[in-house]
Design a protein around this motif. Structure first.
Motif: not given
Length: 891
Positions: A124-142
């Motif tokens: 959320r903080l990254g999006e508010e500062k106009d970052f391109k965000v990538t999340v890497v996980t093994g959990d589909k909840d994210l």
């Protein structure tokens, strides 16, 4: 900040995936101290791929702070059904974090919250500062975090087979938006996280309901309009469960984090710490990727403070100025460019006497009568940095070094074997406030590094080294005495260094012709295997190309793909083992790879290192392991394959120096178990060794409740053997279950039965941990200390590994001490009897000799005697021997 990229990694989830990606090779991924490293290794590989692909400016790896969170407060059974995390994974988590910090990557955990919540907040903080965000996980909840600015990459199988979730992809896969996915989870619940949804509602029904009504709230607002059905009844009955599940499934995106985006900016790696970390983990691949002439060396140069030292350049005209005083030790440093001192170019040398410091580039000056006599004089004591390196280097110049009784490297190693260094400058930084800072990393490491042309730079460098040798000697010797390690240093480490130097200089003869024959035989086998593989595949292709092999196996032949990588299907050994029953081609490929590795690593590798004298001259690393065990490099003679028939053939090339001579081998029988019987005082195990029982059969009788050795089957003995050796290394029920391919419950029963039958071993283990907590170190029977700063760590995983180390270090370290004492006594015996036989190789518990025919009877008698008498234990030491006209026949 449209060009700013933020990478957020779910640390626990990815570490879990990394662990299981190589879990079949768990026991092959250990460092020299017994730490499992498969998860660390795979995590690093994954990270390299992600960094190359995402190219983030900012990065964070989030970890869970503990089992208790605000969700467990809402629902006590949350995640309650999960199996205990294997200790082999738990012990690696702190080291994954250490690796990340060394790489310049931030980690974060927050009490009362999960890693998911930390990631949600920073996304959320990254999006508010106009970052391109990538999340890497093994959990589909994210995947609920996916937006136009945030992509969620989820591992499908293995680690690197990732599926990119965007809002569009979510709609395509689940029929709902990322936000609606939360409500889907509310209806269907989550078996993994152990919370219920609505009875009999699965993913398909949940998706249909949310698509129709838009949200959980709207569904229940209109539930009365639904037709009467079992579904409607379940929805009404489980309303509270559904809304509880909604809360549990929702990632908290406003956690009270104490850092901001600026703290997540990727920092420059600490190359010095990375080098130490990779060396500790035995990660040769990653060590090789460090550029010693690039950033790493640059960092060293930047931190190096050059200390000006007074010196005199030595020439043929002023040799007499050295004037060593009677009974006053001198300091000597021989400069060699590179780690392999058997082959490295000479840089120069420096000598410090009471008359001053003298330096020169010209090592030929050392051959002059006066200097040669000085260096060979046994009565004139000398300080050096690395005794073995110095003795071998001088031997190459025709000088037989004498009188070396102080080795700064060995002293530093014994004082702190957890943070040892083979860099004199690094030792200075640890122990000397004002001592010269060495630039060995600049001049001595890396193929592209050159010796400075400026004499003053080089001379100051060499002079500084001998100055530091003299200055720091009292400090290090005082610490050795304070730690009660002065006897270990003087009676074992210094003498064994001399023995190793003698062994390295002797080397062992290797017949190039035998290796060439094997090379041809293996080439024929590989060619035939290729033919069979191509026949099975129906076409020829590049067997060494994973991409082409993947196409053949998984597309053309239709085998089930186990794991995907960024470049295609994975064809790793682990994957192929899982497919062995699917097609004959799999076994053929595995055999091909095995023989190809033996061909390239051992046959070709040994042919490359045979020296003009027809021998290979390995280097023994005396200061690498914290347990005191020796390692062998350039080449590694301790790693010649023994498990496969093809691998064993390599030993046929190792032959005696005389045509009618013999290779004689003698090794301790079950030395670590005998040491365990000694340090634990366990009466039953000691009795088994005293009476000559087969210890594994004896253990099998105990843990399986048998009355006679005749009842012990081969399978029972194998399992008992795994328990016996596993106990020494602190094996868990999980590790034993994987080794034996049995359930964890059955493995636990084996371990419980073992301790029931050998109760004093359990008492020893408990006491060893207690003593380590009190003293801060574990100790061998020869008082070799292993300091354990983490024994009081708050982190459970760090503390647990330290506790296991406290248990096994006295065992492994004592075994290492015993073989060293045997080597010292053996060399003395050979010298006293003036035998021509030579001790040429040490493979941990085994000693190898090059024996002339006329001395074989003598060697057969004295070697086992000397080895068995090395120390007096409450149980007998047993040494088994064999001999033949090559190393293969000697076994």
């Amino acid at each position: 900040m449209a060009d700013q990229k933020l990478l957020l990694i779910d640390g626990n989830s990815i570490a879990f995936r990394a662990f299981y990606a190589l879990y079949r090779q768990l026991e092959n991924f250990k460092n020299s101290e017994g730490l499992h490293t498969n998860a660390i290794y795979t995590f690093k590989n994954m990270l390299d791929v992600l960094l190359a692909e995402v190219k983030p400016n900012h990065i964070l790896v989030a970890f869970d702070a503990g089992k208790t969170t605000f969700r467990t407060a809402m629902y006590g059974e949350y995640k309650g059904g999960r199996q205990k995390t294997p200790p082999e994974l738990l012990e690696q988590l702190p080291y994954i974090q250490e690796l990340l910090h060394d790489l310049g990557i931030s980690t974060y955990e927050l009490e009362n919250y999960e890693a998911d919540d930390i990631i949600g907040t920073f996304a959320r903080l990254g999006e508010e500062k106009d970052f391109k965000v990538t999340v890497v996980t093994g959990d589909k909840d994210l995947t609920q975090l996916a937006t136009s600015k945030t992509t969620v990459m989820v591992t499908k199988s293995g680690v690197m087979n990732l599926e990119n979730y965007t809002p569009e992809h979510m709609k395509e896969v689940n029929g709902v938006t990322p936000t609606q996915f939360i409500d889907m989870k509310a209806l269907m619940g989550d078996n993994s996280d152990n919370y219920p949804g609505v009875t009999k509602v699965g993913p398909k029904t949940a998706s249909q309901l949310i698509q129709k009504y838009g949200s959980l709230e709207n569904l229940y607002d209109h539930i009365d309009e639904m037709k009467e059905s079992k579904l409607k009844e379940n929805l009404r009955n489980d309303r509270d469960q559904a809304f509880l599940a909604q809360k549990l499934a929702t990632i908290e995106r406003a956690t009270p984090v104490t850092i901001g985006l600026k703290e997540l900016k990727k920092r420059k790696p600490d190359y010095q710490k990375l080098r130490r970390f990779y060396e500790k983990m035995n990660f040769q691949k990653f060590l090789g990727e460090l550029d010693p002439a690039g950033d790493n060396a640059g960092a060293t140069q930047a931190k190096t403070k050059t200390v000006k030292v007074d010196y005199t350049e030595l020439t043929e005209n002023n040799l007499a100025a050295i004037k060593p005083a009677e009974k006053q030790p001198i300091s000597f440093y021989l400069g060699l460019l590179g780690a392999n001192y058997h082959l490295a170019d000479f840089v120069g040398f420096a000598i410090k006497t009471q008359a001053g410091i003298f330096v020169s580039r010209d090592v030929n000056l050392l051959k002059t009568t006066g200097l040669k006599r000085l260096l060979e004089d046994d009565q004139l004591k000398k300080n050096v940095f690395d005794l073995k390196r110095t003795v071998v280097g001088l031997h190459r110049l025709g000088i037989e070094a004498g009188g070396i009784d102080y080795d700064m490297l060995l002293a530093s190693y014994l004082i702190n074997n957890e943070n040892n260094s083979d860099d004199l400058g690094e030792v200075c930084r640890m122990y000397g406030e004002n001592s010269v800072k060495s630039d060995y990393a600049v001049y001595g490491k890396g193929k592209s590094v050159k010796i400075p042309e400026d004499d003053q730079v080089l001379f100051n460098h060499l002079a500084g080294k001998v100055k530091a040798l003299a200055e720091l000697k009292p400090t290090l010797l005082d610490q050795l005495k304070e730690h009660e390690q002065d006897d270990l240093y003087a009676s074992i480490e210094i003498p064994v260094a001399r023995v190793l130097a003698t062994m390295e200089i002797s080397g062992i003869k290797v017949e190039a012709a035998t290796l060439s024959e094997l090379q041809n035989e293996f080439a024929v086998e590989l060619k035939e295997l290729k033919r069979k593989i191509y026949q099975e595949a129906g076409e020829e292709f590049n067997l060494n190309s994973p991409k082409q092999l993947g196409h053949i196996l998984f597309e053309k032949m239709g085998l089930p793909p186990i794991k995907k990588t960024k470049t295609g299907y994975s064809t790793s050994v682990d994957v192929l083992h899982q497919l062995q029953d699917q097609s004959p081609i799999i076994a053929q490929i595995l055999t091909y790879r095995q023989i190809a590795k033996i061909q390239s690593t051992y046959v070709n590798g040994l042919l490359d290192v045979i020296q003009p004298d027809g021998r290979v001259h390995t280097r023994y690393l005396q200061t690498l392991t914290a347990t005191g065990r020796l390692s062998s490099v350039d080449p590694n003679l301790q790693n010649i394959p023994t498990r496969t028939e093809e691998g064993k053939q390599i030993r046929k090339a190792f032959v005696p120096s005389q045509a009618d001579g013999y290779i004689f081998s003698c090794d301790y029988s079950q030395i670590e178990l005998r040491v365990l019987a000694q340090v634990s005082g366990d009466e039953q195990m000691q009795e088994a060794f005293r009476t000559g029982y087969d210890i594994h059969a004896h253990t099998a009788m105990k843990i399986f409740g048998l009355k006679s050795p005749d009842e012990v089957t081969p399978l029972m003995r194998r399992r008992a053997k795994a328990v016996n050796f596993g106990i020494v290394y602190g094996i868990s029920d999980y590790g034993l279950s994987k080794n034996l391919n049995i359930s964890r419950q059955q493995a636990k029963e084996f371990i419980d039965n073992y301790f029931a039958q050998y109760p004093q071993i359990k008492e020893y283990m408990d006491k060893a941990v207690q003593v380590a907590r009190e003293k801060g170190y574990a100790e061998t029977i020869m008082h070799r200390r292993r300091y354990l700063p983490d024994i009081h760590a708050k982190n459970f995983n760090v503390r647990s590994f330290a506790e296991r180390t406290a248990i096994n270090s006295p065992i492994q370290g004592s075994a290492a001490d015993i073989i060293k004492i045997a080597m010292i006594n053996m060399q003395k015996k050979l010298d006293d009897l003036q035998l021509k036989s030579k001790m040429v190789v040490q493979v941990h518990d085994e000693l190898i000799f090059d024996v002339p025919k006329e001395e074989l009877a003598t060697i057969k008698e004295i070697v086992p005697q000397v080895m068995q008498a090395a120390v007096q234990l409450d149980v007998p030491l047993v040494a088994d021997s064999g001999y033949g006209h090559n190393w293969f026949d000697a076994k």
